[in-house]
Enzyme design. Sequence first.
Site, PDB file in Angstrom:
ATOM      1  N   THR A  71       1.483  -6.028  22.664  1.00 32.74           N
ATOM      2  CA  THR A  71       0.474  -4.965  22.539  1.00 32.74           C
ATOM      3  C   THR A  71      -0.788  -5.487  21.836  1.00 32.74           C
ATOM      4  O   THR A  71      -1.273  -4.918  20.872  1.00 32.74           O
ATOM      5  CB  THR A  71       1.055  -3.728  21.808  1.00 32.74           C
ATOM      6  OG1 THR A  71       1.687  -4.172  20.601  1.00 32.74           O
ATOM      7  CG2 THR A  71       2.068  -3.021  22.654  1.00 32.74           C
ATOM      8  N   VAL A  83       5.145  -1.125   2.603  1.00 30.27           N
ATOM      9  CA  VAL A  83       5.977  -0.566   1.540  1.00 30.27           C
ATOM     10  C   VAL A  83       7.189   0.206   2.091  1.00 30.27           C
ATOM     11  O   VAL A  83       8.194   0.372   1.395  1.00 30.27           O
ATOM     12  CB  VAL A  83       5.124   0.345   0.621  1.00 30.27           C
ATOM     13  CG1 VAL A  83       4.748   1.666   1.312  1.00 30.27           C
ATOM     14  CG2 VAL A  83       5.826   0.604  -0.707  1.00 30.27           C
ATOM     15  N   ASP A  84       7.104   0.646   3.355  1.00 33.72           N
ATOM     16  CA  ASP A  84       8.213   1.455   3.904  1.00 33.72           C
ATOM     17  C   ASP A  84       9.341   0.542   4.366  1.00 33.72           C
ATOM     18  O   ASP A  84       9.800   0.614   5.507  1.00 33.72           O
ATOM     19  CB  ASP A  84       7.714   2.352   5.046  1.00 33.72           C
ATOM     20  CG  ASP A  84       6.939   1.595   6.106  1.00 33.72           C
ATOM     21  OD1 ASP A  84       6.441   0.498   5.808  1.00 33.72           O
ATOM     22  OD2 ASP A  84       6.843   2.104   7.248  1.00 33.72           O
ATOM     23  N   PHE A 140       0.848  -1.187   0.000  1.00 33.58           N
ATOM     24  CA  PHE A 140       0.000   0.000   0.000  1.00 33.58           C
ATOM     25  C   PHE A 140       0.880   1.231   0.000  1.00 33.58           C
ATOM     26  O   PHE A 140       1.642   1.451   0.942  1.00 33.58           O
ATOM     27  CB  PHE A 140      -0.937  -0.007   1.219  1.00 33.58           C
ATOM     28  CG  PHE A 140      -2.047  -1.009   1.052  1.00 33.58           C
ATOM     29  CD1 PHE A 140      -1.800  -2.366   1.185  1.00 33.58           C
ATOM     30  CD2 PHE A 140      -3.321  -0.592   0.711  1.00 33.58           C
ATOM     31  CE1 PHE A 140      -2.802  -3.297   0.991  1.00 33.58           C
ATOM     32  CE2 PHE A 140      -4.338  -1.520   0.513  1.00 33.58           C
ATOM     33  CZ  PHE A 140      -4.080  -2.870   0.655  1.00 33.58           C
ATOM     34  N   GLY A 186      -0.807   8.190  -0.117  1.00 34.09           N
ATOM     35  CA  GLY A 186      -0.320   9.487   0.395  1.00 34.09           C
ATOM     36  C   GLY A 186       1.192   9.566   0.242  1.00 34.09           C
ATOM     37  O   GLY A 186       1.754   9.146  -0.769  1.00 34.09           O
ATOM     38  N   LYS A 187       1.853  10.041   1.297  1.00 35.52           N
ATOM     39  CA  LYS A 187       3.294  10.244   1.196  1.00 35.52           C
ATOM     40  C   LYS A 187       4.098   8.945   1.179  1.00 35.52           C
ATOM     41  O   LYS A 187       5.295   8.955   0.894  1.00 35.52           O
ATOM     42  CB  LYS A 187       3.759  11.149   2.338  1.00 35.52           C
ATOM     43  CG  LYS A 187       3.198  12.563   2.207  1.00 35.52           C
ATOM     44  CD  LYS A 187       3.615  13.428   3.366  1.00 35.52           C
ATOM     45  CE  LYS A 187       2.921  14.790   3.272  1.00 35.52           C
ATOM     46  NZ  LYS A 187       2.937  15.466   4.580  1.00 35.52           N
ATOM     47  N   HIS A 207       7.169 -10.162  15.246  1.00 37.09           N
ATOM     48  CA  HIS A 207       7.487  -8.729  15.281  1.00 37.09           C
ATOM     49  C   HIS A 207       8.887  -8.511  15.868  1.00 37.09           C
ATOM     50  O   HIS A 207       9.221  -9.091  16.901  1.00 37.09           O
ATOM     51  CB  HIS A 207       6.437  -8.061  16.179  1.00 37.09           C
ATOM     52  CG  HIS A 207       6.363  -6.575  16.088  1.00 37.09           C
ATOM     53  ND1 HIS A 207       7.421  -5.760  16.418  1.00 37.09           N
ATOM     54  CD2 HIS A 207       5.347  -5.747  15.732  1.00 37.09           C
ATOM     55  CE1 HIS A 207       7.055  -4.484  16.265  1.00 37.09           C
ATOM     56  NE2 HIS A 207       5.799  -4.451  15.839  1.00 37.09           N
ATOM     57  N   GLU A 252      -3.365  -5.085  12.689  1.00 34.60           N
ATOM     58  CA  GLU A 252      -2.362  -5.941  13.352  1.00 34.60           C
ATOM     59  C   GLU A 252      -2.976  -6.647  14.566  1.00 34.60           C
ATOM     60  O   GLU A 252      -2.675  -7.811  14.832  1.00 34.60           O
ATOM     61  CB  GLU A 252      -1.156  -5.094  13.772  1.00 34.60           C
ATOM     62  CG  GLU A 252      -0.027  -5.888  14.398  1.00 34.60           C
ATOM     63  CD  GLU A 252       1.192  -5.012  14.693  1.00 34.60           C
ATOM     64  OE1 GLU A 252       2.072  -4.921  13.810  1.00 34.60           O
ATOM     65  OE2 GLU A 252       1.260  -4.420  15.787  1.00 34.60           O
TER      66      GLU A 252
HETATM   67  C1  GAL Z   1       5.806  -0.686  16.536  1.00 34.78           C
HETATM   68  C2  GAL Z   1       5.424  -0.649  15.049  1.00 34.78           C
HETATM   69  C3  GAL Z   1       3.919  -0.547  14.920  1.00 34.78           C
HETATM   70  C4  GAL Z   1       3.242  -1.643  15.708  1.00 34.78           C
HETATM   71  C5  GAL Z   1       3.710  -1.590  17.148  1.00 34.78           C
HETATM   72  C6  GAL Z   1       3.047  -2.664  17.990  1.00 34.78           C
HETATM   73  O1  GAL Z   1       7.164  -0.946  16.654  1.00 34.78           O
HETATM   74  O2  GAL Z   1       6.010   0.477  14.443  1.00 34.78           O
HETATM   75  O3  GAL Z   1       3.539  -0.627  13.559  1.00 34.78           O
HETATM   76  O4  GAL Z   1       3.543  -2.880  15.153  1.00 34.78           O
HETATM   77  O5  GAL Z   1       5.120  -1.719  17.216  1.00 34.78           O
HETATM   78  O6  GAL Z   1       3.344  -2.471  19.340  1.00 34.78           O
HETATM   79 MN    MN Z   2       5.306   0.308   8.122  1.00 34.63          MN
END
Ligand code: GAL
Ligand code: MN
Length: 353
Positions: free
Chosen positions: A244, A211-212, A120, A123-124, A232, A302
């Site tokens: 989280t 995409v980033d 995706f 935008g920027k 993650h 997520e």
């Molecule tokens: C960050 C990430 C977010 C999300 C978050 C979850 O590091 O940039 O996109 O995944 O963790 O805690």
């Molecule tokens: Mn990202």
Amino acid sequence: MSCYIRSPTLALYMGLTILGIILAFGLYATNLRCSISNIQPTSHGKTWWTQREDLSRKRSWNVESPERLLYKQPSATRGGSDVMAVTPWLAPIIWEETFNPELVDAIYKPMNLTIATTVFAVGKYIRFLGEFLETAEKHFMVDFKVHYHIFTDQPQEVPAVNLAAGRKIFVHQVPKLDRWQDISASRMQMIQTIIEEQVHREADYIYCQDVDAKFHFRWGAETLDRLVGQIHPWYYDLSRDQFTYERRPESTAYIPSGVGDFYYIGAMFGGTVEDVYRLVKKCHENIEADKAKGIEAAWQEESHLNWYLLHNKPSKVLSPEYMWDDQRGKTEVMRVIRLSQILKNYGEVRENV
Ligand code: GAL
Ligand code: MN
């Protein structure tokens, strides 16, 4: 022999038994015919979904290896690395040195697979697309047929990139939403729609990425499987209560404390087209159900992905090598970084904070 039929009672019993067997078989055969015809709709009336399900049933999972390929002997007692290479439900966790890339390629390349990938660039975020595609051409599923599906509000800004043979770009125009949270959450629905409209006809697997990010090293066929989640990079070494996850019971993405396997990143998930379709459809439904109650999950899609993969265990899990975050320095456990989210100034690339 004749002694068995000398007694008329015995003969009667035997006759009844044989009749019973014939009757039972007749009934069984009739039922069998019915149930077979019930599950075989005419090809004319078939929807794409039943066709895909037939395909996944027929798909050969034989792991055919070329005869004269030489490679290091695997050890039955010592792993190639000191990391955890299998989940408690026996799905492999993919780290460098848990697989042999030449052997994996020799097995998967003859299968003539097409791999769809979605990004995706709204935008920027369009500014990240060029480098994503250029580095993907160097490292992502090299020598495989790849269909890049790019969702953007600025189709005219999609950069011209030299693609290897068999690789194509498809551009899908999407509206520009104002909040990054909405752009992020709407991805599930958009992936569902392109699978329904196009991808189900063209691809075997589909991988959905942010995409980033930029590729640095092989990201290959070792990642192919039915349903694939990605650990993650900030949470692989934390306890589940620090994850989280969405913690409000009112949300469909709710995960209570004391529960959870891994914290999966929303920036990468994939698998066969059928399995990813089930995932995005369910997550989309749950996002809508939450929205109707005025709830947005802690980390949008997520959070819903984490709920889905907790209840539908992935058949393969990718180590953080497959989506690292450049904001975190390389940790000791990481032998290689294959793809990483690049450093960016959030204030500059996001429309809202
Ligand atoms: C960050 C990430 C977010 C999300 C978050 C979850 O590091 O940039 O996109 O995944 O963790 O805690
Ligand atoms: Mn990202």
